[in-house]
Design an enzyme around this catalytic site. Structure first.
Site, mmCIF file in Angstrom:
data_model
loop_
_atom_site.group_PDB
_atom_site.id
_atom_site.type_symbol
_atom_site.label_atom_id
_atom_site.label_comp_id
_atom_site.label_asym_id
_atom_site.label_seq_id
_atom_site.Cartn_x
_atom_site.Cartn_y
_atom_site.Cartn_z
ATOM 1 C CG ASP A 63 -1.932 -1.050 1.232
ATOM 2 O OD1 ASP A 63 -1.963 -1.803 0.229
ATOM 3 O OD2 ASP A 63 -2.696 -1.149 2.202
ATOM 4 C CG ASP A 67 -0.833 5.092 -0.097
ATOM 5 O OD1 ASP A 67 -1.764 4.798 -0.879
ATOM 6 O OD2 ASP A 67 -0.878 4.913 1.130
ATOM 7 C CE LYS A 148 -33.047 -9.737 -14.243
ATOM 8 N NZ LYS A 148 -33.239 -8.694 -13.256
ATOM 9 C CE LYS A 346 -36.732 -10.544 -11.977
ATOM 10 N NZ LYS A 346 -37.760 -9.702 -11.921
ATOM 11 C CB CYS A 440 -31.188 6.453 27.406
ATOM 12 S SG CYS A 440 -30.173 5.014 27.070
HETATM 13 S S1 IVH Z 1 -28.062 -9.809 -19.817
HETATM 14 C C1 IVH Z 1 -30.542 -8.064 -23.202
HETATM 15 N N1 IVH Z 1 -27.052 -10.755 -17.614
HETATM 16 O O1 IVH Z 1 -31.103 -7.506 -15.616
HETATM 17 C C2 IVH Z 1 -30.255 -7.578 -21.874
HETATM 18 N N2 IVH Z 1 -28.547 -8.925 -17.446
HETATM 19 O O2 IVH Z 1 -33.747 -6.751 -17.773
HETATM 20 C C3 IVH Z 1 -28.963 -8.077 -21.471
HETATM 21 N N3 IVH Z 1 -28.879 -8.116 -15.160
HETATM 22 O O3 IVH Z 1 -31.147 -4.432 -17.012
HETATM 23 C C4 IVH Z 1 -28.954 -8.347 -20.078
HETATM 24 N N4 IVH Z 1 -27.561 -9.555 -14.162
HETATM 25 O O4 IVH Z 1 -28.940 -4.964 -15.989
HETATM 26 C C5 IVH Z 1 -27.875 -9.838 -18.148
HETATM 27 N N5 IVH Z 1 -26.063 -11.699 -15.745
HETATM 28 C C6 IVH Z 1 -26.872 -10.790 -16.277
HETATM 29 C C7 IVH Z 1 -27.541 -9.829 -15.492
HETATM 30 C C8 IVH Z 1 -28.371 -8.920 -16.122
HETATM 31 C C9 IVH Z 1 -28.373 -8.527 -13.991
HETATM 32 C C10 IVH Z 1 -29.855 -7.006 -15.330
HETATM 33 C C11 IVH Z 1 -29.519 -6.112 -16.490
HETATM 34 C C12 IVH Z 1 -30.821 -5.769 -17.145
HETATM 35 C C13 IVH Z 1 -31.814 -6.589 -16.399
HETATM 36 C C14 IVH Z 1 -32.656 -7.385 -17.359
#
Ligand code: IVH
Length: 706
Positions: A63, A67, A148, A346, A440
């Protein structure tokens, strides 16, 4: 502005000469041309070390060395402001606030994803694709499964490997230019690594905040009376769209890359290889990726990722399936705003209904009162939940949460569950609204509230057991004085017995012990040996470096990073205590709010008495920056395992780092030394199997004192 880079410095060369880079020429004596050349070298070298540190978790320099390079870069920029490069790491602290964000048209649209909520939906997705491509149902189409990430999408433009612009998704066609904010994220490389980087590139990914960072940020906001964020996603969104990038720079935002669009050549043929390229260029890519050949395997991985969800440091809200072959992806095209080749599957929300048995108000280290709901235990997403933070009085009133209420609680992968809603129809007829205490609950001192600030605080200071014990607990903690054997229970007893009520008292316990009736060793649960151990543990800590001392004081908002910045800059505790607001604000990572906290803290007579008393008892050492070029351990990786007898773990780690070594927690082929204490187990065995150099604690001490 010209974004083309002069010739790239090859990485191999950079590694060899990085330690020699600090030029001897004083900044004042540099010519313009020399300054420009040095700034170019420094931006390259600092980008490389950022990559080693943040992405490879294998820093090559300490570090202190980093720095020194950073400070040199800044000093040259201060002398020649117009030579400041767009890829300079000093942009990470944030540019001047912008009046508003300008709009940017995406060169390739940022699409969204269709959702699947069941296995049938996923099956339909695959069948649709096969029909579209005129393939039979039996044909296999490989898909990548990725988590996701629950954050905000962003696009990062790179020209010749250099970050030039970053934007939000907006409506998918046009977003907002948030380059200044994105530049402050450590995980957004300012210069890409590797050689096969397309000339004109847009990286797509997700900006997010970890659950732990979100909790810390919210706690700070509550203490400052600012409304807490509802979840890490909102916290990330709020932090990313701040008009003042210097505030964004203080927010712990991170970035996962999941794709790119190239406007020039595209080196990859599959989504799998896209992810590999992204990683090579210096981005963080989710490690939870799987390549599957059929829907059953895709669903299997959906379940695997779901089962890991609660333990992940960040929030995910599902998985994304993507056809792996990019030529198939191109053939599939888009429907509306979503591509046909990908879909989000989802997770079902993890919610449960339970009853609030009690609302308890807890007092924190700085006196802030936090109401906590005690719940009838209930399983939420596989985890038994019995408590939920209600944050503050405003939050309780807004939701009108009462004792006896049936509530919906949610664990959106969150560590701390939240009360989402009250089921008013199930409310007992005799229920009454919660009344926030005016005194308190621990010490009965008056509760105070600064106008305009949500948080209420106990005014008792060190006379309040909760505050005093929490302050002492923080004081003895690992990154502070690192005094072993003083847990919450002991500190509570010390407070109740009048043996120690402030951190200063801890250093006086032994001296005063003969005046105390009965002395510590004669009290229940203690004995001569136990008392001696505590005195010895305290006596070992009469020397401390200034950064640890500042951290140990428990100043609101000041963590060990800021404590280090203060120690490095001011050198003595007196200088820190008398620093004016403008000098504090000029420091990296210190904003007006934190500077005001510091000033208020040192203005309090209790705190001044504490510090003056401590200064008489202990020796505060300035931060050392040792020359370690000659050290045996420079650049080496060391692992400590087992119980060390003479050294605390923190001290052993600090010794290693002072000598230029990196301390790792796991043993691998890359480990150079394994230092073993007593009871060393698995790691010692691994070290033996890998034939690594094994040192006893004695040998380590001998070697570091050479
Ligand atoms: S692919 C065609 N991969 O989920 C869109 N999206 O509506 C390409 N997201 O706004 C997205 N993790 O920001 C993709 N592994 C992942 C993701 C991901 C999160 C979000 C993305 C997008 C929303 C999908």
């Amino acid at each position: 502005m010209d974004f083309r880079l002069p010739q790239q410095v090859p990485m191999s060369e950079m590694t060899d000469r990085h330690t020699a880079l600090l030029s001897e020429t004083p900044v004042d004596a540099l010519s313009r041309e020399q300054a420009a050349v040095e700034l170019l070298q420094l931006s390259r070298v600092l980008a490389y070390h950022d990559h080693c540190y943040y992405h490879l978790a294998a820093p090559e320099i300490t570090d202190g060395m980093y720095d020194a390079l950073y400070q040199r870069n800044r000093a040259i920029e201060r002398r020649f402001p117009d030579l400041r490069r767009i890829d300079s790491p000093t942009h990470r602290v944030g540019a001047a606030p912008a009046p508003e964000f300008e709009k940017v048209k995406h060169r390739k649209p940022m699409l969204s994803l269709d959702n699947a909520f069941s296995e049938d939906d996923v099956q339909d997705f695959m069948s649709r694709i096969k029909r579209f491509l005129k393939l039979s149902e039996q044909e296999k189409i490989a898909c990548i499964v990725e988590p996701k990430i629950d954050g905000l999408s962003a696009t990062l433009h790179y020209q010749n490997g250099q970050f030039v612009l970053g934007a939000t998704r907006g409506d998918g066609q046009e977003g907002e230019n948030i380059s200044a904010n994105l530049r402050t994220l450590r995980e957004v490389p300012l210069v890409l690594q590797g050689d096969a980087v397309p000339e004109s590139l847009e990286i797509r990914g997700e900006v997010y905040m970890t659950k732990a960072d979100f909790e810390v940020l919210n706690q700070k906001r509550i203490e400052l009376g600012e409304p807490p964020f509802a979840n890490p996603r909102n916290a990330a969104a709020g932090s990313l769209r701040l008009l003042d990038p210097s505030i964004t720079a203080q927010r712990p935002l991170r970035f996962f890359a999941y794709g790119y669009e190239s406007l020039s050549n595209r080196p990859d043929q599959t989504q799998e290889s896209i992810l590999i390229s992204l990683k090579r260029w210096g981005f963080r890519v989710s490690p939870l990726i799987a390549l599957c050949n059929d829907v059953d395997t895709m669903i299997y991985h959906y379940n695997v990722i779901q089962s890991e969800r609660a333990g992940l440091p960040y929030e995910i809200d599902g998985v994304v399936y993507k056809v792996n072959d990019l030529s198939l992806q191109a053939r599939l095209g888009t429907v509306g705003r979503a591509p046909r080749h990908s879909i989000a599957h989802k997770f079902v929300a993890e919610q449960a209904e339970t009853v609030v048995d009690l609302i308890d108000v807890q007092v924190g280290r700085t006196g802030v009162l936090t109401p906590v709901a005690h719940l009838r235990p209930v399983l939420v997403g596989g985890v038994m939940v019995s408590r939920a933070s209600l944050h503050n009085d405003d939050e309780i009133r807004r939701k009108d949460i009462r004792v006896g209420d049936t509530v919906i609680i949610q664990r959106a992968g969150d560590v701390i569950p939240q009360v989402v809603d009250v089921v008013v129809s199930k409310r007992p007829i005799d229920s009454v609204s919660f009344v926030f205490p005016t005194t308190c609950p621990v010490c009965t001192s008056v509760v105070v509230q600064t106008p305009g600030i949500v948080a209420r605080r106990c005014s008792g200071g060190f006379s309040c057991m909760a505050q005093a014990v929490e302050r002492m607990r923080h004081f003895v903690s690992r990154d502070a004085f690192d005094i072993e054997g003083l847990g919450e229970r002991h500190l509570q007893s010390f407070f109740n017995w009048g043996i120690a009520r402030t951190p200063l008292d801890l250093f006086l316990i032994e001296e005063r012990n003969h005046q105390v009736i009965p002395p510590l060793e004669a009290r229940e649960g203690w004995g001569v040996k136990a008392a001696r151990n505590v005195f010895d543990a305290i006596n070992k800590r009469h020397h401390i470096t200034l950064d640890r001392f500042i951290y140990a004081l428990g100043i609101p908002q000041v963590g060990h990073v800021t404590a280090r910045v203060l120690a490095q800059h001011f050198k003595t505790i007196d200088a820190v205590m008398t620093a004016p607001l403008d000098r504090l604000c000029a420091l990296e990572g210190v904003g007006v709010i934190m500077a005001n906290e510091l000033i208020q803290f040192f203005a309090s007579s209790d705190n001044r008495i504490l510090i003056n008393g401590l200064v008489e008892q202990i020796e505060i050492e300035p931060l050392e920056t040792l020359a370690f070029e000659d050290s045996l351990f420079a650049g080496k990786t060391v692992v400590f395992t087992g119980t060390l007898e003479k050294l605390s773990r923190a001290e052993a780690k600090a010794q290693a780092e002072r000598l230029g070594a990196h301390v790792a927690s796991t043993v691998s082929r890359k480990t150079d030394y394994v230092v073993v204490g007593t009871d060393a187990g698995k790691k010692l065995k691994q070290a033996q199997e890998l034939a690594l150099t094994i040192l006893t604690e004695e040998q380590w001490i001998d070697m570091v004192s050479l």
